[in-house]
Motif scaffolding. Structure first.
Motif, PDB file in Angstrom:
ATOM      1  N   THR A 100      25.214  30.642  52.266  1.00 54.93           N
ATOM      2  CA  THR A 100      26.223  30.379  51.250  1.00 54.93           C
ATOM      3  C   THR A 100      26.552  28.888  51.184  1.00 54.93           C
ATOM      4  OG1 THR A 100      27.219  32.550  51.614  1.00 54.93           O
ATOM      5  CG2 THR A 100      28.558  30.912  50.459  1.00 54.93           C
ATOM      6  N   THR A 101      26.483  28.326  49.989  1.00 56.52           N
ATOM      7  CA  THR A 101      26.780  26.902  49.809  1.00 56.52           C
ATOM      8  C   THR A 101      27.925  26.661  48.832  1.00 56.52           C
ATOM      9  OG1 THR A 101      25.099  26.722  48.064  1.00 56.52           O
ATOM     10  CG2 THR A 101      24.406  26.192  50.310  1.00 56.52           C
ATOM     11  N   ASP A 102      28.331  27.670  48.093  1.00 56.78           N
ATOM     12  CA  ASP A 102      29.391  27.527  47.102  1.00 56.78           C
ATOM     13  C   ASP A 102      30.715  27.226  47.814  1.00 56.78           C
ATOM     14  OD1 ASP A 102      31.585  28.257  45.278  1.00 56.78           O
ATOM     15  OD2 ASP A 102      29.997  28.973  43.952  1.00 56.78           O
ATOM     16  N   ALA A 103      31.257  26.037  47.571  1.00 55.03           N
ATOM     17  CA  ALA A 103      32.474  25.606  48.252  1.00 55.03           C
ATOM     18  C   ALA A 103      33.653  26.527  47.969  1.00 55.03           C
ATOM     19  CB  ALA A 103      32.821  24.171  47.841  1.00 55.03           C
ATOM     20  N   GLN A 104      33.755  27.025  46.731  1.00 56.88           N
ATOM     21  CA  GLN A 104      34.852  27.925  46.374  1.00 56.88           C
ATOM     22  C   GLN A 104      34.759  29.223  47.162  1.00 56.88           C
ATOM     23  OE1 GLN A 104      37.460  27.546  44.286  1.00 56.88           O
ATOM     24  NE2 GLN A 104      36.875  26.479  42.418  1.00 56.88           N
ATOM     25  N   VAL A 105      33.553  29.756  47.249  1.00 59.91           N
ATOM     26  CA  VAL A 105      33.355  31.012  47.976  1.00 59.91           C
ATOM     27  C   VAL A 105      33.678  30.815  49.456  1.00 59.91           C
ATOM     28  CG1 VAL A 105      31.669  32.757  48.667  1.00 59.91           C
ATOM     29  CG2 VAL A 105      31.638  31.851  46.340  1.00 59.91           C
ATOM     30  N   LEU A 106      33.175  29.740  50.036  1.00 60.72           N
ATOM     31  CA  LEU A 106      33.433  29.475  51.461  1.00 60.72           C
ATOM     32  C   LEU A 106      34.919  29.312  51.731  1.00 60.72           C
ATOM     33  CD1 LEU A 106      30.499  27.048  52.330  1.00 60.72           C
ATOM     34  CD2 LEU A 106      30.826  29.375  53.173  1.00 60.72           C
ATOM     35  N   LYS A 107      35.626  28.660  50.825  1.00 62.92           N
ATOM     36  CA  LYS A 107      37.069  28.478  50.985  1.00 62.92           C
ATOM     37  C   LYS A 107      37.773  29.819  51.037  1.00 62.92           C
ATOM     38  CE  LYS A 107      41.060  26.138  48.907  1.00 62.92           C
ATOM     39  NZ  LYS A 107      41.507  25.255  47.780  1.00 62.92           N
ATOM     40  N   GLN A 108      37.396  30.721  50.139  1.00 62.35           N
ATOM     41  CA  GLN A 108      38.000  32.048  50.120  1.00 62.35           C
ATOM     42  C   GLN A 108      37.649  32.827  51.378  1.00 62.35           C
ATOM     43  OE1 GLN A 108      40.194  32.850  48.076  1.00 62.35           O
ATOM     44  NE2 GLN A 108      39.863  31.814  46.126  1.00 62.35           N
ATOM     45  N   LEU A 109      36.390  32.765  51.803  1.00 64.38           N
ATOM     46  CA  LEU A 109      35.973  33.489  53.004  1.00 64.38           C
ATOM     47  C   LEU A 109      36.717  32.982  54.240  1.00 64.38           C
ATOM     48  CD1 LEU A 109      32.110  33.674  52.413  1.00 64.38           C
ATOM     49  CD2 LEU A 109      33.741  35.556  52.219  1.00 64.38           C
ATOM     50  N   ARG A 110      36.905  31.668  54.316  1.00 65.45           N
ATOM     51  CA  ARG A 110      37.566  31.098  55.495  1.00 65.45           C
ATOM     52  C   ARG A 110      39.053  31.432  55.546  1.00 65.45           C
ATOM     53  NH1 ARG A 110      33.750  25.879  54.792  1.00 65.45           N
ATOM     54  NH2 ARG A 110      32.156  26.512  56.315  1.00 65.45           N
ATOM     55  N   ARG A 111      39.624  31.858  54.423  1.00 71.16           N
ATOM     56  CA  ARG A 111      41.003  32.322  54.430  1.00 71.16           C
ATOM     57  C   ARG A 111      41.087  33.736  54.992  1.00 71.16           C
ATOM     58  NH1 ARG A 111      44.052  31.221  48.844  1.00 71.16           N
ATOM     59  NH2 ARG A 111      45.741  32.038  50.153  1.00 71.16           N
ATOM     60  N   ILE A 112      39.960  34.412  55.045  1.00 68.83           N
ATOM     61  CA  ILE A 112      39.927  35.785  55.559  1.00 68.83           C
ATOM     62  C   ILE A 112      39.692  35.791  57.066  1.00 68.83           C
ATOM     63  CG2 ILE A 112      38.775  38.033  55.402  1.00 68.83           C
ATOM     64  CD1 ILE A 112      37.854  37.187  52.566  1.00 68.83           C
ATOM     65  N   ALA A 113      38.693  35.025  57.520  1.00 66.84           N
ATOM     66  CA  ALA A 113      38.316  35.008  58.938  1.00 66.84           C
ATOM     67  C   ALA A 113      37.426  33.799  59.194  1.00 66.84           C
ATOM     68  CB  ALA A 113      37.578  36.297  59.299  1.00 66.84           C
ATOM     69  N   PRO A 114      37.229  33.421  60.463  1.00 68.52           N
ATOM     70  CA  PRO A 114      36.291  32.336  60.768  1.00 68.52           C
ATOM     71  C   PRO A 114      34.931  32.633  60.145  1.00 68.52           C
ATOM     72  CG  PRO A 114      37.529  32.929  62.724  1.00 68.52           C
ATOM     73  CD  PRO A 114      37.881  33.955  61.687  1.00 68.52           C
TER      74      PRO A 114
END
Length: 324
Positions: free
Chosen positions: A133-147
């Protein structure tokens, strides 16, 4: 349903939906600084550097793992961890065919195109393996869920990814054992192949869109290199993407001493396609076909992202096809 494209995630309604989901599932949206979800909240934390160079704090012994790529699922299972969420494999409705039995019962939380954020939240992960995954928006959302650990770098090398996944899951020793086992099996196969280890091997995938050939820089090409095989034509070159489409006029590009060809699925739009391919004059003229050195393969295993389980299984396929 909230899909994880950057356009959709930027919409106010999508953001509101995500935050509402987090509120309903508070245990899944813990801070990565504190280990994330249920497995790491009260436990020790380990610092690792993921495939992007980002430092991530993960629980030392995560209990609820979400795998957002085929390789992540493969790696987790190879390390003895059954994820609580997976993304459907390329051309699949669920796990890749070769992992289907072991992945039975794991909820699907996304597809090759990206995760479904709401479903990831509902899986309550304490670690998310984010594949490539490289999409910064997606990673930001995922990192709000868990490491969240990006496990696949630009080389897409399954061995490097397995080592990193081993660190993320607190199973580095298991990863080392898996790699040693693969090396032992590969060396034994290369020895048993004898002179055939130096022959040319072609790998292709067939679909309703036509034939695609596997070039350098992908899982199967790295594995064949381990065994000392040569590759014919454009298969010696780095491809622009995961696979390179060929017209029927250029079907000779998939020729070699040995040909391994398959589809991603035996059902749906791919059903019966290989039977149709076998009737094409250009296909029947291939040297490998005429020499009866053609093997039908599981494309979800051979021609996708791959991983440790896929690698060992492919070694078995090669042994069955080529060792007398």
């Amino acid at each position: 349903m909230l899909q994880a494209s950057s356009r959709q995630l930027s919409r106010p309604a999508a953001a509101a939906t995500f935050l509402a989901a987090c509120a309903l599932t508070a245990t899944a949206c813990g801070s990565p600084e504190h280990g994330g979800g249920p497995g790491g909240a009260a436990g020790k934390v380990t610092r690792i550097t993921d495939a992007t160079g980002t430092e991530v704090k993960v629980p030392a012994a995560p209990e609820r793992v979400v795998a957002l790529s085929e390789m992540d699922l493969d790696s987790a299972l190879a390390l003895g961890v059954k994820p609580v969420g997976l993304t459907a494999g390329r051309g699949q409705h669920g796990a890749p065919g070769y992992l289907a039995d072991r992945a039975k019962g794991i909820p699907v939380v996304g597809a090759v195109t990206g995760p479904d954020i709401e479903k990831v939240v509902r899986s309550r992960p304490d670690v998310i393996l984010a594949g490539q995954t490289t999409d910064a928006q997606v990673l930001k959302q995922l990192r709000r869920i868990a490491p969240t650990v990006v496990t696949i770098d630009r080389t897409k090398n399954w061995k490097k990814s397995l080592e990193l996944t081993g660190k993320a899951l607190g199973r580095s020793n298991a990863a080392e054992k898996v790699l040693t086992g693969y090396d032992t099996k590969a060396a034994a196969l290369k020895k048993d192949l004898g002179e055939r280890a130096g022959t040319s091997v072609s790998v292709a995938r067939y679909s309703a869109k036509g034939t695609a050939v596997m070039q350098q820089g992908v899982f199967i090409s790295d594995l064949l290199k381990d065994l000392g095989f040569k590759r014919p034509g454009v298969q010696n070159e780095k491809g622009q993407g995961h696979s390179t489409p060929l017209s029927d006029e250029n079907l000779h590009e998939i020729d070699g001493d040995w040909l391994f060809i398959g589809t991603l699925s035996t059902g749906g739009p791919d059903a019966g396609l290989l039977d149709k391919l076998s009737t094409k004059p250009a296909y029947r003229q291939l040297k490998a076909v005429q020499d009866q050195h053609t093997t039908m393969i599981d494309g979800s295993k051979w021609t996708s992202l791959g991983g440790a389980e896929a690698a060992v299984s492919v070694l078995g396929d090669l042994r069955k096809a080529m060792v007398k």
